[in-house]
Design a protein around this motif. Structure first.
Motif, mmCIF file in Angstrom:
data_model
loop_
_atom_site.group_PDB
_atom_site.id
_atom_site.type_symbol
_atom_site.label_atom_id
_atom_site.label_comp_id
_atom_site.label_asym_id
_atom_site.label_seq_id
_atom_site.Cartn_x
_atom_site.Cartn_y
_atom_site.Cartn_z
ATOM 1 N N MET A 1 74.665 61.588 22.845
ATOM 2 C CA MET A 1 75.022 60.566 21.852
ATOM 3 C C MET A 1 74.878 61.102 20.433
ATOM 4 S SD MET A 1 73.436 56.712 21.536
ATOM 5 C CE MET A 1 73.865 56.284 23.231
ATOM 6 N N ASN A 2 73.768 61.786 20.185
ATOM 7 C CA ASN A 2 73.514 62.336 18.856
ATOM 8 C C ASN A 2 74.520 63.433 18.515
ATOM 9 O OD1 ASN A 2 71.992 62.012 16.574
ATOM 10 N ND2 ASN A 2 70.263 63.226 17.268
ATOM 11 N N ALA A 3 74.853 64.283 19.490
ATOM 12 C CA ALA A 3 75.811 65.361 19.259
ATOM 13 C C ALA A 3 77.198 64.811 18.947
ATOM 14 C CB ALA A 3 75.870 66.273 20.486
ATOM 15 N N ALA B 1 68.262 66.136 14.083
ATOM 16 C CA ALA B 1 68.253 66.738 15.420
ATOM 17 C C ALA B 1 67.052 66.273 16.235
ATOM 18 C CB ALA B 1 68.261 68.257 15.301
ATOM 19 N N LEU B 2 65.878 66.243 15.616
ATOM 20 C CA LEU B 2 64.661 65.861 16.334
ATOM 21 C C LEU B 2 64.337 64.372 16.155
ATOM 22 C CD1 LEU B 2 62.453 67.083 18.105
ATOM 23 C CD2 LEU B 2 61.122 67.520 16.030
ATOM 24 N N GLY B 3 64.256 63.918 14.900
ATOM 25 C CA GLY B 3 63.885 62.534 14.626
ATOM 26 C C GLY B 3 64.838 61.520 15.236
ATOM 27 N N LEU C 1 72.339 70.547 18.681
ATOM 28 C CA LEU C 1 72.184 69.613 19.792
ATOM 29 C C LEU C 1 72.985 70.051 21.014
ATOM 30 C CD1 LEU C 1 72.328 66.249 17.813
ATOM 31 C CD2 LEU C 1 70.363 67.139 19.065
ATOM 32 N N PHE C 2 74.192 70.572 20.766
ATOM 33 C CA PHE C 2 75.033 70.998 21.894
ATOM 34 C C PHE C 2 74.394 72.158 22.648
ATOM 35 C CE2 PHE C 2 78.433 73.607 23.750
ATOM 36 C CZ PHE C 2 79.018 72.661 24.585
ATOM 37 N N PHE C 3 73.890 73.143 21.901
ATOM 38 C CA PHE C 3 73.350 74.344 22.548
ATOM 39 C C PHE C 3 71.903 74.169 23.033
ATOM 40 C CE2 PHE C 3 76.972 76.283 20.428
ATOM 41 C CZ PHE C 3 77.408 77.180 21.401
ATOM 42 N N LEU C 4 71.173 73.200 22.451
ATOM 43 C CA LEU C 4 69.787 73.011 22.855
ATOM 44 C C LEU C 4 69.586 71.862 23.836
ATOM 45 C CD1 LEU C 4 67.910 73.551 19.453
ATOM 46 C CD2 LEU C 4 68.261 75.203 21.302
ATOM 47 N N ARG C 5 70.497 70.868 23.825
ATOM 48 C CA ARG C 5 70.316 69.702 24.688
ATOM 49 C C ARG C 5 71.425 69.537 25.730
ATOM 50 N NH1 ARG C 5 67.069 65.620 22.978
ATOM 51 N NH2 ARG C 5 67.428 64.915 25.128
ATOM 52 N N SER D 1 71.860 71.528 30.159
ATOM 53 C CA SER D 1 71.945 70.605 31.291
ATOM 54 C C SER D 1 73.192 70.840 32.137
ATOM 55 C CB SER D 1 71.960 69.163 30.775
ATOM 56 O OG SER D 1 73.164 68.898 30.071
ATOM 57 N N GLY D 2 73.959 71.892 31.803
ATOM 58 C CA GLY D 2 75.193 72.163 32.532
ATOM 59 C C GLY D 2 76.259 71.129 32.251
ATOM 60 N N ASN D 3 76.254 70.611 31.010
ATOM 61 C CA ASN D 3 77.194 69.572 30.564
ATOM 62 C C ASN D 3 77.022 68.257 31.343
ATOM 63 O OD1 ASN D 3 78.385 71.198 28.623
ATOM 64 N ND2 ASN D 3 79.903 71.990 30.060
ATOM 65 N N GLU D 4 75.889 68.142 32.052
ATOM 66 C CA GLU D 4 75.644 66.919 32.819
ATOM 67 C C GLU D 4 75.567 65.700 31.909
ATOM 68 O OE1 GLU D 4 72.270 65.101 35.872
ATOM 69 O OE2 GLU D 4 72.297 67.236 35.393
ATOM 70 N N ASN D 5 75.090 65.921 30.674
ATOM 71 C CA ASN D 5 74.978 64.815 29.719
ATOM 72 C C ASN D 5 76.329 64.238 29.323
ATOM 73 O OD1 ASN D 5 72.227 65.072 29.687
ATOM 74 N ND2 ASN D 5 72.144 66.298 27.821
ATOM 75 N N LEU D 6 77.409 65.029 29.502
ATOM 76 C CA LEU D 6 78.733 64.564 29.092
ATOM 77 C C LEU D 6 79.550 64.018 30.256
ATOM 78 C CD1 LEU D 6 79.725 67.435 26.629
ATOM 79 C CD2 LEU D 6 78.837 65.172 26.061
ATOM 80 N N ARG D 7 79.056 64.221 31.479
ATOM 81 C CA ARG D 7 79.819 63.783 32.638
ATOM 82 C C ARG D 7 79.680 62.274 32.837
ATOM 83 N NH1 ARG D 7 77.649 68.636 36.555
ATOM 84 N NH2 ARG D 7 78.836 70.330 35.580
#
Length: 309
Positions: free
Chosen positions: A53-55, A99-101, A216-220, A224-230
Motif C-alpha cells: 500500500m505504501n509503495a 518508509a518506516l513511520g 519499499l519495493f526492494f525491502l518489503r 516476499s516474491g511479489n506476494e504482497n501484490l498478488r
C-alpha cells in the motif's frame, strides 16, 4: 456605560482569521486530508498489505510531482545549491518518516482501526518538540508547549474512547507501533526543515517519493516474491492510488510547504488535529457514535490548535 459596536466585533473577528498565515492554513488543510486518507485506507487494509500500500501510494505521488515540476516557481538548477549534508538529511527524513513511520501507521490502522490509531499517532507534536530542541537548538515556546500538551491530552482521551476487542499483547504491540510512527514522524519533520532550505516543496517531494517507493519495493515487496501484490483487484489498486494523489501528493505538498515557512513543531501541532477530523468523518460515513470521551477529546484537540494559532 460603554457599548461595543457590531461592526467593530465583525472587524475584530475578520482580523483574527486574517492573522492566520497561509502556512498555518496549509497545515490545517493537510490535517483534514490525512484524516480522510486514513478513513479510505482503513477500508482497503483487508485487501492490500501495508508495505504494498505504501509503495503504491508513493509511486503514484512520484508521478504527480514529476508532472508538477515544470510548473514550479523555482528552476531545477536550484538543486545544485543543495549540499551533501542536506541530501543526507533528506534521505534520513524520508526513510524514517515515510518508509518506516508510515508503514507502522498502516499496520496499526489495520489492526486497531481509524479512531485509536489517529489518536495515538497524533502525539507526534511532543516528539517533534523534543527532537527540535535537541537537533535544531530551538528554544521551547510556552504557548507551543501548552498547545501541544492539550492536543496530546486530547488524543489520549480519544484513544480510550473505543472498546477493546483484542488480546492485551496484541493491543500493546499495536499501541507501540502507533507510538513508534509518532516518534519517526516527529524526527522526520525536524530533519526536513534544514534539508529543504535550497529546494521547494514540489522539488523535495519529486525527489523523496520515488526514493521511498524504491526502498519499499526492494525491502518489503520484492523479498516476499511479489506476494504482497498478488490478488489485488483493480478497484483496490485505484482506491489506494487515489490516496497517493490525495495524501502523499497534495497532503505532502501542503505539509512541506508549511515546514519551509514556519517551524516544524507548529506545523505538526496543527496537523495533529487530524484525529478530530477523523472522528467526524467516521461518525458521518461509518455512523460511529460520538461518545462523551470523543467529545472531550475533540474539544481538547481544538483548544490545542487554537493555542498554537
Amino acid at each position: 456605560m460603554s457599548t461595543r459596536h457590531p461592526t467593530s466585533q465583525t472587524t475584530l473577528a475578520s482580523n483574527t482569521w486574517l492573522s492566520i498565515s497561509l502556512a498555518e492554513w496549509s497545515a490545517l488543510a493537510c490535517a483534514i486530508i490525512w484524516s480522510a486518507n486514513g478513513l479510505i485506507l482503513r477500508t482497503q487494509s483487508e485487501y492490500v498489505t501495508p508495505g504494498a500500500m505504501n509503495a503504491i501510494r508513493c509511486l503514484v505521488a512520484s508521478i504527480i510531482f514529476f508532472i508538477a515540476l515544470p510548473f514550479d516557481i523555482a528552476p531545477l538548477t536550484n538543486l545544485l545549491k543543495v549540499t551533501g549534508n542536506q541530501w543526507f538529511l533528506m534521505f534520513a527524513a524520508l526513510s524514517l518518516g515515510v518508509a518506516l513511520g508510515d508503514t507502522f501507521y498502516l499496520i496499526a490502522l489495520k489492526e486497531m482501526g481509524v479512531s485509536r490509531t489517529l489518536a495515538l499517532t497524533g502525539t507526534f507534536p511532543l516528539a517533534t518538540l523534543i527532537w527540535q530542541t535537541i537537533l535544531l537548538k530551538v528554544p521551547l515556546n510556552p504557548t507551543l508547549i501548552t498547545g501541544s500538551l492539550l492536543v496530546v491530552l486530547g488524543v489520549v482521551v480519544l484513544s480510550r474512547s473505543g472498546e477493546d476487542n483484542e488480546e492485551p499483547i496484541n493491543l500493546y504491540r499495536n499501541i507501540l507501533l502507533a507510538l513508534c510512527a509518532s516518534i519517526c514522524w516527529g524526527f522526520s519533520a525536524t530533519l526536513l526543515k534544514p534539508a529543504t532550505v535550497n529546494m521547494t516543496s514540489i522539488q523535495a517531494n519529486a525527489i523523496r517519493m520515488p526514493l521511498i517507493a524504491f526502498l519499499l519495493f526492494f525491502l518489503r515487496v520484492l523479498p516476499s516474491g511479489n506476494e504482497n501484490l498478488r490478488g489485488i483487484k483493480l478497484k483496490n489498486l485505484l482506491i489506494v492510488s487515489a490516496t497517493g494523489i490525495l495524501g502523499m501528493g497534495l497532503g505532502a505538498f501542503l505539509f512541506i510547504y508549511a515546514i519551509t515557512e514556519i517551524d516544524p513543531a507548529t506545523v505538526v501541532t496543527i496537523t495533529s488535529s487530524s484525529p478530530l477530523f477523523g472522528m467526524l468523518f467516521a461518525a458521518i460515513f461509518l455512523k460511529e457514535r460520538i461518545t462523551k470521551h470523543v467529545g472531550l477529546g475533540i474539544f481538547l484537540c481544538l483548544a490545542g490548535v487554537y493555542a498554537v494559532l
